[in-house]
Write a protein that holds these residues in place. Sequence first.
Motif, short mmCIF file in Angstrom:
data_model
loop_
_atom_site.label_atom_id
_atom_site.label_comp_id
_atom_site.label_asym_id
_atom_site.label_seq_id
_atom_site.Cartn_x
_atom_site.Cartn_y
_atom_site.Cartn_z
N LEU A 56 0.96 -0.61 -0.35
CA LEU A 56 0.11 -0.15 0.49
C LEU A 56 0.88 1.32 -0.25
O LEU A 56 0.80 2.14 -0.83
CB LEU A 56 -0.81 0.00 1.52
N ALA A 57 1.53 1.41 0.66
CA ALA A 57 2.81 2.03 1.10
C ALA A 57 3.88 2.38 -0.46
O ALA A 57 4.09 3.55 -0.87
CB ALA A 57 3.36 2.64 1.83
N ARG A 58 3.90 2.03 -1.09
CA ARG A 58 4.38 1.87 -2.34
C ARG A 58 3.30 2.98 -4.00
O ARG A 58 4.64 2.72 -4.14
CB ARG A 58 4.47 0.14 -3.27
N ARG A 59 2.60 2.10 -3.09
CA ARG A 59 1.70 3.27 -4.16
C ARG A 59 1.12 4.80 -3.77
O ARG A 59 0.96 5.94 -4.39
CB ARG A 59 0.51 2.53 -4.32
N ALA A 60 1.72 4.60 -2.91
CA ALA A 60 0.93 6.36 -2.27
C ALA A 60 2.39 7.06 -1.74
O ALA A 60 2.88 7.99 -1.89
CB ALA A 60 0.96 5.77 -0.41
N PHE A 61 3.51 6.61 -2.13
CA PHE A 61 5.49 7.07 -1.79
C PHE A 61 6.03 6.11 -2.67
O PHE A 61 6.86 5.80 -2.65
CB PHE A 61 5.49 7.55 -0.27
N GLY A 66 13.51 14.17 -5.63
CA GLY A 66 13.85 14.90 -4.26
C GLY A 66 13.25 14.32 -2.99
O GLY A 66 13.37 14.67 -1.83
N PHE A 67 12.20 13.28 -3.06
CA PHE A 67 11.48 12.85 -2.39
C PHE A 67 12.12 11.11 -2.04
O PHE A 67 12.18 10.28 -3.53
CB PHE A 67 10.19 12.73 -1.95
N PRO A 68 12.27 9.82 -0.88
CA PRO A 68 12.08 8.90 -0.58
C PRO A 68 11.47 8.51 -0.96
O PRO A 68 10.70 8.46 -1.36
CB PRO A 68 12.94 8.57 0.56
N ASP A 69 11.76 7.12 -1.64
CA ASP A 69 10.28 6.58 -1.91
C ASP A 69 10.35 5.40 -0.39
O ASP A 69 10.44 5.35 0.36
CB ASP A 69 10.26 5.30 -2.72
N ALA A 70 8.53 4.38 -0.80
CA ALA A 70 8.41 3.78 0.12
C ALA A 70 9.00 3.26 0.37
O ALA A 70 9.61 2.63 1.90
CB ALA A 70 7.45 2.74 -0.21
N ASP A 71 10.11 1.91 0.14
CA ASP A 71 10.91 1.35 0.08
C ASP A 71 12.49 1.26 0.66
O ASP A 71 13.26 1.19 1.91
CB ASP A 71 11.55 0.24 -0.84
N THR A 72 12.89 2.95 0.47
CA THR A 72 14.04 3.66 1.25
C THR A 72 13.39 3.87 2.54
O THR A 72 14.35 3.81 3.14
CB THR A 72 14.08 5.21 0.47
N VAL A 73 13.10 4.79 2.89
CA VAL A 73 11.73 4.56 4.77
C VAL A 73 11.51 3.61 5.47
O VAL A 73 11.18 3.71 6.17
CB VAL A 73 10.60 6.08 3.59
N ALA A 151 -0.11 5.60 6.97
CA ALA A 151 0.98 5.61 6.15
C ALA A 151 1.79 6.87 6.07
O ALA A 151 2.89 6.64 6.23
CB ALA A 151 0.30 5.41 4.41
N HIS A 152 1.03 7.80 5.78
CA HIS A 152 1.31 9.43 5.99
C HIS A 152 2.75 9.86 6.95
O HIS A 152 3.48 10.52 7.40
CB HIS A 152 0.46 10.68 5.91
N ALA A 153 1.42 9.59 8.64
CA ALA A 153 2.47 9.52 9.80
C ALA A 153 3.50 8.39 9.80
O ALA A 153 4.96 9.44 10.51
CB ALA A 153 2.06 9.32 10.87
N ALA A 154 4.02 7.34 8.94
CA ALA A 154 5.00 6.41 9.49
C ALA A 154 6.10 7.35 8.31
O ALA A 154 7.44 7.06 8.27
CB ALA A 154 4.93 5.27 8.90
N TYR A 155 5.17 7.66 6.91
CA TYR A 155 6.79 8.19 6.16
C TYR A 155 7.09 9.65 6.70
O TYR A 155 8.22 9.18 6.74
CB TYR A 155 5.48 7.87 5.41
#
Length: 197
Positions: A56-61, A66-73, A151-155
């Motif tokens: 789910l996070a991979r679709r959101a981020f 300029g921004f890290p992706d979901a897997d990096t975070v 997801a946003h809080a975690a990212y």
Amino acid sequence: MSLSRRTVLKQGMFASALLALGGSSFLALREGLSLPVPEEGLQVFGPAEYATFQALARRAFPAREGFPDADTVRVAFLADRLLARGDPSIAQEVRQLLGLFDNALAGLLFTGRVTPFSRLAPEAQDAVLEGWRSSRLVFRRTAHQALRTLAHAAYYSHPAAARATGFVAPEGFHDAHAPVWRGPADGAFAGSGGTSR
């Protein structure tokens, strides 16, 4: 993070019936995505819930300049840690919700698909997410909002994601002696350095 028990799954008999139905069908046995468990371990999520949330996070981020992706975070890992610090009943409801979200029977009922969400192609995952976001059913819209909030809080709790927004925490903002709330038994302001009221 504004995840309250009332806003996650307690939306009436419909949600309870779905959870019961989803666990009683052979479709519920269809396995979703499998990801390696973090070497630090998981405190709330099981391996399946961890993989579903990361999908789910991979679709959101996704990767963007300029921004890290979901897997990096490591969004799912950070979400696991956020839930571990909160009310256990909320953590349990998020786990149930992720199970339903990736459940093939729920997918069949809502969209006609029998493939778990985490194994769908990215475009199909986006369609599923939009279906939950814009559903006529309050339960689905509320569930989407709860997962999105988590997801946003975690990212944005990750330093690289926070820096990407341009936000710089003011010096002296952190107080090492601030009260630490350890749970309902502590009361509203109890904890190290605090005063019970």
